[in-house]
Structures are given as structure tokens and as C-alpha cells.
Design a protein around this motif. Sequence first.
Motif: not given
Length: 85
Positions: A8-17
Motif C-alpha cells: 500500500v505504501q509503495q502504491m501511494r509513493s510518487p513513482q515519477v516525482p
Amino acid sequence: RILEAASVQQMRSPQVPDLEPGQGLMWFSTRLRGRDLIGHDGGDDGVSTAMFYDPATNIGVIVLGGGGGDGAEKVLARILRLAPR
């Protein structure tokens, strides 16, 4: 629980900031009506959708609408205005 907390944390983390700082794996972080929300919206010809979750209150809203434009987002904002804080 369906997903591990780390997933869940990975899904919520910006992937291409640099491109979209609030977008995780198709989950966006946004602020609406004084609430920090996680979710996604979109649509196509004749369809308007919005699904957002407020982790602070455990309130989630899903709006599916006919028509186009930003109708679902307007309904979402109205529902959140009425929801408890």
C-alpha cells in the motif's frame, strides 16, 4: 487485509516525482475541501468517475456518472462537504 502495508505504501509513493509529484501507482494524492485524499478520477465520452479515500477519517467515496466533464468531481466535493471530519 488484502494487501501488505508495504505494498500500500509503495502504491501511494510518487513513482515519477519530476513529472507528477502526487501520483503513485495510479493513485493520486490531492487536497479537497480541507482533506488530504488518495484516489483516482477520470472518464470517457459520456462517463465521469471519481473514487477517493480520506485516511484520516476512513471515509471513501465512489461516484459514477453519466455525462462528461467534471460532474463526478463536483458530486464528490459536495459529499465530502457533508461528511464528518
